[in-house]
Design an enzyme around this catalytic site. Structure first.
Site, PDB file in Angstrom:
ATOM      1  N   SER A  12      53.166  21.859  22.791  1.00 46.36           N
ATOM      2  CA  SER A  12      52.015  22.719  22.520  1.00 46.36           C
ATOM      3  C   SER A  12      52.384  23.824  21.558  1.00 46.36           C
ATOM      4  CB  SER A  12      51.514  23.336  23.824  1.00 46.36           C
ATOM      5  OG  SER A  12      52.440  24.318  24.245  1.00 46.36           O
ATOM      6  N   LYS A  13      51.333  24.385  20.997  1.00 41.26           N
ATOM      7  CA  LYS A  13      51.463  25.426  19.995  1.00 41.26           C
ATOM      8  C   LYS A  13      52.278  26.612  20.535  1.00 41.26           C
ATOM      9  CE  LYS A  13      49.967  26.935  15.954  1.00 41.26           C
ATOM     10  NZ  LYS A  13      50.279  26.214  14.739  1.00 41.26           N
ATOM     11  N   ARG A  14      52.139  26.867  21.819  1.00 44.31           N
ATOM     12  CA  ARG A  14      52.778  28.049  22.373  1.00 44.31           C
ATOM     13  C   ARG A  14      54.298  28.028  22.217  1.00 44.31           C
ATOM     14  NH1 ARG A  14      51.755  27.934  27.817  1.00 44.31           N
ATOM     15  NH2 ARG A  14      50.274  26.282  27.396  1.00 44.31           N
ATOM     16  N   GLN A  15      54.872  26.825  22.236  1.00 44.33           N
ATOM     17  CA  GLN A  15      56.335  26.762  22.170  1.00 44.33           C
ATOM     18  C   GLN A  15      56.867  26.536  20.759  1.00 44.33           C
ATOM     19  OE1 GLN A  15      58.645  24.863  25.030  1.00 44.33           O
ATOM     20  NE2 GLN A  15      57.279  25.281  26.720  1.00 44.33           N
ATOM     21  N   GLY A  16      56.041  26.680  19.777  1.00 44.90           N
ATOM     22  CA  GLY A  16      56.546  26.525  18.409  1.00 44.90           C
ATOM     23  C   GLY A  16      55.539  25.797  17.554  1.00 44.90           C
TER      24      GLY A  16
END
Ligand code: GLU
Length: 476
Positions: A243-247
């Site tokens: 997901s976007k949150r992790q990179g």
């Protein structure tokens, strides 16, 4: 005839997972001498992002996943979807539903309370023909729902996940046409895949739960069912969903960082597929040749940036070393470097001396910054740990003398290396007394390319100026 398709929704950027889906569809089609189509699934108007479709097409082309058919826009095919929905209604296989959102919510709450499968309670199935006509005349909002056959097993075979079986009791009378007149994904996808003669549907496994709904629609429309291939989930290293949150997960973010399109394709091909060989560097043609559905894995695939870095570094090194054989890719690298570095007529030389040290092209900016602007360093850094101040001063003085005498026309890596080696052997010095202080004097860094490489890129004037500054630091 084998035909595959990539069917993104224009809701934003091209996700790494989307790129993998597009790639597998492309590879399989080309491996089978078939066709690859692009379809833009833009019927969910609430999620539509302006121009996202054009960006998607551009992105797909930039990875050289050339499509033979499309892009086909679902929003331009509304009449077709309505035609089939009407057909299903007239055959008694679908029905109008006028229920308000409040009523649906209420019914759902009751079902949850009674521990029933939450699904539409078929309230409107009981409406008479006259009641329906009356409501339509009064322009009441409606949707069209599929009337699932009772207690029927839907069975299909996924080429990755095997046989899947679900009873109609556990699924909803799905909406086919929404109240805005647009089809749902389920209706449009089935009609389009049928009309476009898609033989294999290859897509992410988040669509596996929807597939029974599609299979029953094929059956109710009397159409041949294509083959289904669902791809394993992409995971972060901690096994959570990518997901976007992790990179970064947008393909273009990787391109902006200087991952080469071919390297990214090479890496992504292995996220869920394995050629069962030791070979890791694959060109697009090689991928096409070796790709097979049998070698797609069921288990989730971890997106491992260090592996991507390794592959990208391999590509960069190989392209720069063999630039004549890789003209276009080499030009891509040089153009990228020109964009991120300060103006210089030595860009090609800079790329060359750093090409063995880059995970991505953007690394070039930081690694080469000392070429443009050397930052101050501590005097002690000039002295190698096995050398001393006097030997270092002697090494630098002699280097300055020899280098000053060198003609500019001879100022290249080989000659410079010869000169430095001569200084060492003629004067009873060690490499630590000469190579080390020159490198630090020119770069201000503990680690950098070799002294001859930097001398060459900086040129005679700038090199001598930096060596003089170093000597002053040691003697003042
Ligand atoms: N429009 C869907 C998506 O954005 C495609 C699903 C499919 O391939 O059937 O992922």
């Amino acid at each position: 005839m084998i035909k595959t398709r990539f069917a993104p929704s224009p809701t934003g950027y091209l996700h790494i997972g989307g790129l993998r889906t597009a790639l597998y569809n492309y590879l399989f089609a080309k491996n089978q001498n078939g066709k690859f189509a692009l379809r833009i699934e833009d019927t969910d108007r609430s999620r539509y992002v302006e121009n996202a479709d054009k960006e998607l097409v551009k992105a797909i082309k930039s990875f050289r996943l050339n499509f033979d058919d499309g892009p086909i826009y679902q929003s331009k095919r509304l009449k077709t979807y309505k035609k089939y929905a009407d057909q299903l209604v007239s055959e008694g296989k679908a029905y109008y539903c006028f229920c308000s959102k409040e009523r649906l919510d209420e019914a759902r709450k009751n079902q949850e309370k009674n521990k029933q499968v939450p699904k539409y309670d078929r309230h409107c199935l009981a409406l008479s023909k006259e009641e329906i006509e009356e409501k339509l005349k009064n322009k009441e909002n409606y949707v069209i729902r599929l009337k699932l056959p009772d207690n029927t097993d839907i069975i299909f075979n996924d080429l990755v996940y095997g046989e899947i079986k679900i009873n109609t009791h556990d699924i909803d009378d799905q909406v086919l046409i929404k109240s805005d007149g647009f089809p749902t994904y389920h209706l449009a996808v089935v009609i389009d895949d049928h009309e476009m003669n898609i033989s294999h549907i290859i897509r992410g496994d988040e669509w596996l739960p929807s597939t029974p709904k599609h299979v029953i629609l094929y059956q109710m429309l009397g159409w041949e069912i294509p083959k289904f291939v669902h791809l394993p989930l992409l995971l972060n290293p901690d096994r959570s969903k990518l997901s976007k949150r992790q990179g970064d997960v947008a393909a273009e973010d990787f391109i902006k960082k200087g991952y080469l399109p071919e390297a990214l394709i090479n890496y992504i091909a292995f996220l869920g597929w394995n050629p069962k060989t030791e070979k890791e560097i694959y060109s697009m043609d090689e991928l096409i040749k070796d790709f097979s559905i049998e070698n797609i894995n069921k288990a989730g695939a971890i997106f491992d940036i260090s592996k991507l870095n390794w592959i990208n570094a391999e590509y960069i090194r190989n392209i720069v070393t063999n630039k004549k054989e890789n003209k276009n890719d080499y030009k891509y690298i040089i153009d990228f470097a020109k964009n991120i570095l300060d103006k210089s007529d030595r860009i090609e030389d800079i790329v060359k001396i750093f090409s063995g040290r880059l995970n991505n092209l953007l690394d070039l900016k930081e690694l080469s910054s000392f070429i443009f602007d050397i930052s101050d360093y501590h005097t002690n850094m000039l002295i190698f740990k096995k050398s001393d101040k006097n030997a270092t001063i002697k090494g630098l003085k002699l280097s300055l003398k020899y280098l000053e005498q060198m003609e500019e026309s001879r100022w290249d890596e080989n000659n410079l290396n010869d000169v430095l080696n001569t200084i060492i052997s003629d004067n009873n010095l060690t490499p630590g007394d000469v190579f080390w202080p020159i490198r630090v004097a020119l770069s201000g860094l503990e680690k950098s390319p070799s002294p001859a490489e930097i001398l060459y890129v900086l040129g005679k004037i700038e090199s001598l100026a930096r060596l003089n500054i170093a000597l002053n630091k040691l003697t003042s």
